[in-house]
Write an enzyme that holds these catalytic residues in place. Sequence first.
Site, PDB file in Angstrom:
ATOM      1  N   ALA A  82       0.815  -1.274   0.114  1.00  0.00           N
ATOM      2  CA  ALA A  82       0.042  -0.016  -0.020  1.00  0.00           C
ATOM      3  C   ALA A  82       1.058   1.224   0.065  1.00  0.00           C
ATOM      4  O   ALA A  82       0.523   2.131  -0.585  1.00  0.00           O
ATOM      5  CB  ALA A  82      -0.922  -0.088   1.118  1.00  0.00           C
ATOM      6  N   VAL A  83       1.932   1.247   0.611  1.00  0.00           N
ATOM      7  CA  VAL A  83       2.778   2.471   0.626  1.00  0.00           C
ATOM      8  C   VAL A  83       3.734   2.489  -0.439  1.00  0.00           C
ATOM      9  O   VAL A  83       4.081   3.413  -0.924  1.00  0.00           O
ATOM     10  CB  VAL A  83       3.753   2.298   2.094  1.00  0.00           C
ATOM     11  CG1 VAL A  83       4.563   3.800   2.139  1.00  0.00           C
ATOM     12  CG2 VAL A  83       2.859   2.533   3.334  1.00  0.00           C
ATOM     13  N   ARG A 104       7.497 -13.417  -4.924  1.00  0.00           N
ATOM     14  CA  ARG A 104       6.312 -13.585  -5.454  1.00  0.00           C
ATOM     15  C   ARG A 104       5.875 -12.544  -6.591  1.00  0.00           C
ATOM     16  O   ARG A 104       5.189 -12.913  -7.424  1.00  0.00           O
ATOM     17  CB  ARG A 104       5.084 -13.664  -4.490  1.00  0.00           C
ATOM     18  CG  ARG A 104       3.883 -14.358  -4.469  1.00  0.00           C
ATOM     19  CD  ARG A 104       3.004 -14.076  -3.342  1.00  0.00           C
ATOM     20  NE  ARG A 104       2.952 -12.699  -2.838  1.00  0.00           N
ATOM     21  CZ  ARG A 104       3.054 -12.273  -1.674  1.00  0.00           C
ATOM     22  NH1 ARG A 104       3.360 -13.059  -0.427  1.00  0.00           N
ATOM     23  NH2 ARG A 104       2.835 -10.965  -1.450  1.00  0.00           N
ATOM     24  N   SER A 105       6.251 -11.141  -6.354  1.00  0.00           N
ATOM     25  CA  SER A 105       5.972 -10.374  -7.276  1.00  0.00           C
ATOM     26  C   SER A 105       7.181 -10.056  -8.421  1.00  0.00           C
ATOM     27  O   SER A 105       7.017  -9.320  -9.535  1.00  0.00           O
ATOM     28  CB  SER A 105       5.876  -8.958  -6.589  1.00  0.00           C
ATOM     29  OG  SER A 105       4.997  -8.859  -5.720  1.00  0.00           O
ATOM     30  N   ARG A 163      13.309   3.398  14.668  1.00  0.00           N
ATOM     31  CA  ARG A 163      12.966   4.758  15.025  1.00  0.00           C
ATOM     32  C   ARG A 163      13.416   5.195  16.426  1.00  0.00           C
ATOM     33  O   ARG A 163      13.851   6.485  16.497  1.00  0.00           O
ATOM     34  CB  ARG A 163      11.308   4.831  15.230  1.00  0.00           C
ATOM     35  CG  ARG A 163      10.695   4.771  13.615  1.00  0.00           C
ATOM     36  CD  ARG A 163       9.125   4.944  14.003  1.00  0.00           C
ATOM     37  NE  ARG A 163       8.721   4.459  12.856  1.00  0.00           N
ATOM     38  CZ  ARG A 163       7.381   4.080  12.757  1.00  0.00           C
ATOM     39  NH1 ARG A 163       6.832   3.686  13.689  1.00  0.00           N
ATOM     40  NH2 ARG A 163       6.765   3.790  11.536  1.00  0.00           N
ATOM     41  N   CYS A 222       2.529   6.863  11.465  1.00  0.00           N
ATOM     42  CA  CYS A 222       1.738   7.617  10.728  1.00  0.00           C
ATOM     43  C   CYS A 222       0.996   8.437  11.635  1.00  0.00           C
ATOM     44  O   CYS A 222       0.820   9.702  11.515  1.00  0.00           O
ATOM     45  CB  CYS A 222       0.793   6.953   9.992  1.00  0.00           C
ATOM     46  SG  CYS A 222       0.017   5.337  10.894  1.00  0.00           S
ATOM     47  N   GLN A 247      -8.081   5.604  13.454  1.00  0.00           N
ATOM     48  CA  GLN A 247      -7.266   5.394  12.448  1.00  0.00           C
ATOM     49  C   GLN A 247      -7.840   4.257  11.130  1.00  0.00           C
ATOM     50  O   GLN A 247      -8.606   3.566  11.482  1.00  0.00           O
ATOM     51  CB  GLN A 247      -6.134   4.623  12.875  1.00  0.00           C
ATOM     52  CG  GLN A 247      -5.262   5.492  13.893  1.00  0.00           C
ATOM     53  CD  GLN A 247      -4.236   4.705  14.434  1.00  0.00           C
ATOM     54  OE1 GLN A 247      -3.933   4.912  15.836  1.00  0.00           O
ATOM     55  NE2 GLN A 247      -3.452   4.146  13.925  1.00  0.00           N
ATOM     56  N   SER A 273      -5.894   1.456   6.149  1.00  0.00           N
ATOM     57  CA  SER A 273      -4.628   1.518   5.453  1.00  0.00           C
ATOM     58  C   SER A 273      -3.242   1.398   6.129  1.00  0.00           C
ATOM     59  O   SER A 273      -2.221   0.760   5.690  1.00  0.00           O
ATOM     60  CB  SER A 273      -4.476   2.899   4.681  1.00  0.00           C
ATOM     61  OG  SER A 273      -4.321   3.758   5.341  1.00  0.00           O
ATOM     62  N   LYS A 303       4.337   4.541  20.567  1.00  0.00           N
ATOM     63  CA  LYS A 303       5.309   5.117  19.631  1.00  0.00           C
ATOM     64  C   LYS A 303       4.886   6.635  19.485  1.00  0.00           C
ATOM     65  O   LYS A 303       5.822   7.532  19.153  1.00  0.00           O
ATOM     66  CB  LYS A 303       4.597   4.633  18.037  1.00  0.00           C
ATOM     67  CG  LYS A 303       5.356   3.053  17.843  1.00  0.00           C
ATOM     68  CD  LYS A 303       4.684   2.566  16.315  1.00  0.00           C
ATOM     69  CE  LYS A 303       5.048   1.129  16.399  1.00  0.00           C
ATOM     70  NZ  LYS A 303       4.313   0.616  15.039  1.00  0.00           N
ATOM     71  N   HIS A 325      -6.303   8.990   8.485  1.00  0.00           N
ATOM     72  CA  HIS A 325      -6.376   9.157  10.030  1.00  0.00           C
ATOM     73  C   HIS A 325      -7.024  10.106  10.414  1.00  0.00           C
ATOM     74  O   HIS A 325      -6.268  11.347   9.868  1.00  0.00           O
ATOM     75  CB  HIS A 325      -4.972   8.599  10.601  1.00  0.00           C
ATOM     76  CG  HIS A 325      -4.488   7.313  10.804  1.00  0.00           C
ATOM     77  ND1 HIS A 325      -5.014   6.545   9.808  1.00  0.00           N
ATOM     78  CD2 HIS A 325      -3.380   6.845  10.912  1.00  0.00           C
ATOM     79  CE1 HIS A 325      -4.228   5.429  10.006  1.00  0.00           C
ATOM     80  NE2 HIS A 325      -3.040   5.642  10.691  1.00  0.00           N
TER      81      HIS A 325
END
Lengths: 335, 335
Positions: free
Chosen positions: A14-15, A40-41, A100, A129, A156, A159, A214, A243
Amino acid sequence: MSSPNVAVVGATGAVGVEFLQCLEERNFPMSELRLLASARSKGKTMKFKGTTITIEELTPESFKGVDIALFSAGGAISRELCPVAARAGAIAVDNSSAFRMDPNVPLVIPEINPDAIAGHKGIIANPNCSTIIAITPLWPIYKKNRIKRLIASTYQAASGAGAAAMEELRASTEAYIKGQDYKNTVLPHPYAFNLFSHNSKIDPATGYNEEEMKMVKETRKIFGDPDIRVSATCVRVPVLRAHCEALTIECERPITPKDVHEILADAPGVKIVDDPVKNYFPMPKDASGQGDILVGRIRQDISDPTGHSITMFVAGDQLLKGAALNAVQIAEKLV
Amino acid sequence: MSSPNVAVVGATGAVGVEFLQCLEERNFPMSELRLLASARSKGKTMKFKGTTITIEELTPESFKGVDIALFSAGGAISRELCPVAARAGAIAVDNSSAFRMDPNVPLVIPEINPDAIAGHKGIIANPNCSTIIAITPLWPIYKKNRIKRLIASTYQAASGAGAAAMEELRASTEAYIKGQDYKNTVLPHPYAFNLFSHNSKIDPATGYNEEEMKMVKETRKIFGDPDIRVSATCVRVPVLRAHCEALTIECERPITPKDVHEILADAPGVKIVDDPVKNYFPMPKDASGQGDILVGRIRQDISDPTGHSITMFVAGDQLLKGAALNAVQIAEKLV
């Protein structure tokens, strides 16, 4: 670095899809773009600026000649391969939570702490996010009138749990409407017309989940303020990709909604959407597909009679400013 | 009053249907049940305990011989007809906001202030759904350790805007999934996979909407505490019939999550759903159709280092404890 070779790790996620979109829309200067994904891709293709790029299998050897590697393939892959990419001479901009809180890794929102980038040792972390969407509009306020405390309740989108979760929301809702059964496999609870506490692990000692912590820890690191007090309640709502968050802040000195309006009017990455007459405020529908964080419902917190507190409601595209866009903005600072 | 004649005003509405359900399930003692609705529904029938009752048209003459009238037909009808019902000798239990802040009208949650009922002059007000769902579980805490401040963020279901809003959520979501256009007519914003600030009127001076101010004022009246400081952010989420709320409270003395668990373990109308190991907490799916308010995510508010603050997440059926059930519980106290 003027015209780097760029690799996207997790290109089909998705990102990943949004990485390509952002690089294209912002006309990111590149010599080469490599798309890396799981076996796989391999061999599948994706479009970029009208050309077709074939996806390569991600391996530890993938980073030869790569200058910037945009990672969004989950924490396990980042933990293994960001250091490999860095040793191969690339700068890894990592969307996972793996590095992070590593003191050797800058954690960057370009509108807030761009100078931190310079201290990188091959890995730069992209914040969570929910953190980005909350604190991008808070920073300009913080700079004028230090925020001592933040209480956040999140709304949220699917996604944040990836493309499969978005599909589970869609498919389970369709089944619900048709009166059919649906067995959820991606998220822990039925999602159709339902909401639930964020599905990250909970610290049994404190009761807070990882998503909430986080927000606590990343805010401190990005603001460079170990004393800012943050509490969050993170909730998944049946929304596809943006979000929202209800934020209550307490500042060091008195502050008014007018002050906040003035401070945010020209703030980078922020757009005020605050129309009480039309009852028009930040919504996922409007935040989806746009880079700015929408901010509205700016009002005095009437539960704090000292006038030090403000409450507001924000919305941001989880896949853009909450992920891909912020990472591409970091990459732009490297070029 | 031992076996009253009961009238349901607005019998065909979302709350009206639940009035019948509650009266039946709780085996409410009655001599007669009359169903009143607009001329449009006159002659239609509804089932009650296996019998068929024909709906009568609501007029000022409808209350002759009625002992208890349960109103849920909107503020305008309540303003006009609750006093008429009272003059005819009935006690009106009103689900609208028309009389809630009237000093001559008790505003009652039976678990909190049942004694207020005795002071009625023919009208008793049922509080706003968001207020009931927030403060029913807070009262037992308040009694042990006064709550000075409440910050609430709501996640409100379509049902609060009536049956037509629930249908708009369903139909617009179906259209979205099919890729069809849908024009919203009940609520001010598209609802499919979207959320938005509560659609009540906003005070331009403060920025708070009416729903939020109901929570502020009603909490003070029901708790009998004009000094409790309340701030709320009210949001509609794409959920059909149960509200959730993230609540942060500050108490007069230090308080721990263990204290709250102990206090709420036997609290009336409250059920603790708080399982960090299974990541199982209050959800609309579980709250729908049940009378108790579900309470979970009970934890210390880590943004208050004094240990006076707790944060939690609650869910309650907006149509039951948030409306019909609470009104029927009030009626039970009259019998």
